[in-house]
Scaffold this motif. Structure first.
Motif, PDB file in Angstrom:
ATOM      1  N   ARG A 136       0.832  -1.191   0.000  1.00  0.00           N
ATOM      2  CA  ARG A 136       0.000   0.000   0.000  1.00  0.00           C
ATOM      3  C   ARG A 136       0.872   1.249   0.000  1.00  0.00           C
ATOM      4  N   ARG A 137       0.605   2.127  -0.929  1.00  0.00           N
ATOM      5  CA  ARG A 137       1.359   3.375  -1.041  1.00  0.00           C
ATOM      6  C   ARG A 137       0.393   4.546  -0.909  1.00  0.00           C
ATOM      7  N   TRP A 138       0.901   5.621  -0.358  1.00  0.00           N
ATOM      8  CA  TRP A 138       0.086   6.827  -0.227  1.00  0.00           C
ATOM      9  C   TRP A 138       0.625   7.907  -1.136  1.00  0.00           C
ATOM     10  N   VAL A 139      -0.287   8.573  -1.787  1.00  0.00           N
ATOM     11  CA  VAL A 139       0.121   9.726  -2.592  1.00  0.00           C
ATOM     12  C   VAL A 139      -0.654  10.945  -2.131  1.00  0.00           C
ATOM     13  N   THR A 140       0.029  12.055  -2.181  1.00  0.00           N
ATOM     14  CA  THR A 140      -0.609  13.331  -1.885  1.00  0.00           C
ATOM     15  C   THR A 140      -0.679  14.113  -3.181  1.00  0.00           C
ATOM     16  N   GLU A 141      -1.839  14.641  -3.460  1.00  0.00           N
ATOM     17  CA  GLU A 141      -1.955  15.476  -4.642  1.00  0.00           C
ATOM     18  C   GLU A 141      -2.912  16.612  -4.349  1.00  0.00           C
TER      19      GLU A 141
ATOM     20  N   ILE B  15       6.892  18.554   0.662  1.00  0.00           N
ATOM     21  CA  ILE B  15       7.088  17.168   0.235  1.00  0.00           C
ATOM     22  C   ILE B  15       8.522  16.791   0.589  1.00  0.00           C
ATOM     23  N   ARG B  16       8.649  15.741   1.375  1.00  0.00           N
ATOM     24  CA  ARG B  16       9.989  15.295   1.788  1.00  0.00           C
ATOM     25  C   ARG B  16      10.235  13.917   1.250  1.00  0.00           C
ATOM     26  N   SER B  17      11.485  13.639   0.932  1.00  0.00           N
ATOM     27  CA  SER B  17      11.794  12.258   0.544  1.00  0.00           C
ATOM     28  C   SER B  17      12.626  11.616   1.644  1.00  0.00           C
ATOM     29  N   TYR B  18      12.417  10.338   1.805  1.00  0.00           N
ATOM     30  CA  TYR B  18      13.145   9.606   2.824  1.00  0.00           C
ATOM     31  C   TYR B  18      13.362   8.191   2.305  1.00  0.00           C
ATOM     32  N   THR B  19      14.210   7.455   2.992  1.00  0.00           N
ATOM     33  CA  THR B  19      14.469   6.076   2.590  1.00  0.00           C
ATOM     34  C   THR B  19      13.683   5.137   3.499  1.00  0.00           C
ATOM     35  N   GLY B  20      12.865   4.311   2.898  1.00  0.00           N
ATOM     36  CA  GLY B  20      12.021   3.398   3.659  1.00  0.00           C
ATOM     37  C   GLY B  20      12.807   2.231   4.230  1.00  0.00           C
ATOM     38  N   LYS B  21      12.118   1.414   5.011  1.00  0.00           N
ATOM     39  CA  LYS B  21      12.783   0.279   5.669  1.00  0.00           C
ATOM     40  C   LYS B  21      13.388  -0.682   4.651  1.00  0.00           C
TER      41      LYS B  21
ATOM     42  N   THR C 258       8.429   9.351  -0.818  1.00  0.00           N
ATOM     43  CA  THR C 258       8.156  10.743  -0.474  1.00  0.00           C
ATOM     44  C   THR C 258       6.994  10.777   0.501  1.00  0.00           C
ATOM     45  N   MET C 259       6.993  11.763   1.369  1.00  0.00           N
ATOM     46  CA  MET C 259       5.861  11.970   2.258  1.00  0.00           C
ATOM     47  C   MET C 259       5.556  13.457   2.289  1.00  0.00           C
TER      48      MET C 259
END
Lengths: 143, 135
Positions: free
Chosen positions: A89-94, B83-89, B95-96
Motif C-alpha cells: 500500500r502506497r500513499w500519494v498526496t496530490e 514534500i519530503r523524501s526519505y528512505t524506507g525500511k 516521499t511523504m
C-alpha cells in the motif's frame, strides 16, 4: 463540523501535463509543480507537488500549460492510497485543482488571444461547484 | 514562490512533541479533514471521504500544540505544503507530505472546563529562522 481544505500554490511546471480520459470519458490532467520554499537563510529547497485537474480545467491545463510555465493553482489537498506492483500500500498526496491561472507573459510564448477566453471559462465552471460547497459548509456549522 | 494551506479538521491522535538534537521543539500530529460530499463529483466516487493530513509545527508553536491539542479536538491550521523524501525500511526512496504549520487556532470548546475557549490563536513568531515565509 465544518471542515476546510484549501491550498494556493504558485510554481513552475516540472514537466508537460499528462492528459487522458477516464473510462467514463472524463478529461483529466496531471502535472507536477515545482514550488520553491521560502527559505531565508541560504538553504534552497523545492517542493514538487502533484496536481490533478478534471473536466474543462483539465482540458485547459493540457492545452496551454507547458514545462517551465509559471502557474497559480488553487484547490484542496487529497491523500489517497493505492497498491503498487509488489502489492504494497502506497500513499500519494496530490492537489485537486479548482482553479488555475497562468502567470507567464503569454505573448512571448505564442499564446493566442482566443485562449484567454477559454482560460476564464474553465475556472468559472469549477467555481460554480464551489458555491454549492459553501452552502453545504454553512449548513452544518455547529457553533 | 507562494505555498499556502488552510485546513480545518479534528486531531486523529494526541500530538507527539519531541526535541531535535539541538533542542528545537517539534510537534507532529495528523488531522482528519472531511471532504464536502458531492454526489455529482465523479472523480471522488472511488475515493474515501476524509483526508488525513500530517502536520508539523516547530518551536513555540510546537510546544503550544503539544500542551493544548488533544485527540478529537477541532483545529484550524495555516501553513505550507512540504514534500519530503526519505528512505524506507526496504531501502526504497519514498516521499511523504506534511503541512508545516505557521499558525494554529483551536476551535470549539475546551473539553475539560466546559467553557467556551473563544479563540486561542498561537502564531509562529520567530522570523528569520529559515522556516517562515517572509511576507
Amino acid at each position: 463540523m465544518a471542515n476546510l481544505n484549501r491550498i494556493i500554490l504558485v510554481g513552475r511546471l516540472a514537466a508537460d501535463p499528462e492528459t487522458r480520459m477516464t473510462v467514463e470519458g472524463l478529461p483529466m490532467a496531471k502535472f507536477r509543480l515545482a514550488v520553491n520554499r521560502p527559505m531565508a537563510g541560504g538553504e534552497n529547497g523545492v517542493d514538487f507537488i502533484d496536481i490533478v485537474a478534471w473536466r474543462r480545467l483539465a482540458e485547459i491545463c493540457g492545452q496551454y500549460l507547458k514545462k517551465g510555465r509559471l502557474a497559480l493553482v488553487e484547490g484542496r489537498i487529497q491523500n489517497r492510497s493505492f497498491e503498487d506492483q509488489t502489492g504494497q500500500r502506497r500513499w500519494v498526496t496530490e492537489v485537486v485543482a479548482k482553479n488555475m491561472t497562468m502567470l507567464d507573459d503569454q505573448r512571448s510564448k505564442g499564446f493566442e488571444p482566443s485562449a484567454a477566453a477559454a482560460e476564464t471559462r474553465g475556472p468559472v465552471s469549477e467555481a460554480e461547484e464551489e458555491v454549492v460547497d459553501d452552502s453545504d459548509l454553512e449548513g452544518d456549522l455547529p457553533f | 514562490m507562494y505555498n499556502k494551506v488552510f485546513l480545518i479538521g479534528n486531531l486523529v491522535r494526541d500530538p507527539e512533541l519531541r526535541y531535535t538534537p539541538s533542542g528545537i521543539p517539534v510537534a507532529k500530529f495528523a488531522i482528519a479533514v472531511n471532504r464536502i460530499s458531492k454526489k455529482s463529483a465523479d472523480e471522488e466516487k472511488s475515493a474515501q471521504d476524509v483526508d488525513f493530513i500530517n502536520i508539523v509545527a516547530w518551536r513555540r508553536l510546537a510546544e503550544v500544540c503539544g500542551e493544548f491539542l488533544k485527540k478529537g479536538r477541532p483545529v484550524a491550521i495555516e501553513g505550507r505544503l512540504q514534500i519530503r523524501s526519505y528512505t524506507g525500511k526496504d531501502g526504497q526512496q519514498r516521499t511523504m507530505s506534511e503541512v508545516v504549520a505557521d499558525n494554529m487556532q483551536m476551535l470549539g470548546r475546551k473539553p475539560d472546563s466546559g467553557e467556551a475557549s473563544g479563540s486561542h490563536e498561537f502564531a509562529h513568531t520567530e522570523e528569520g529562522t529559515g522556516e517562515i515565509a517572509p511576507f
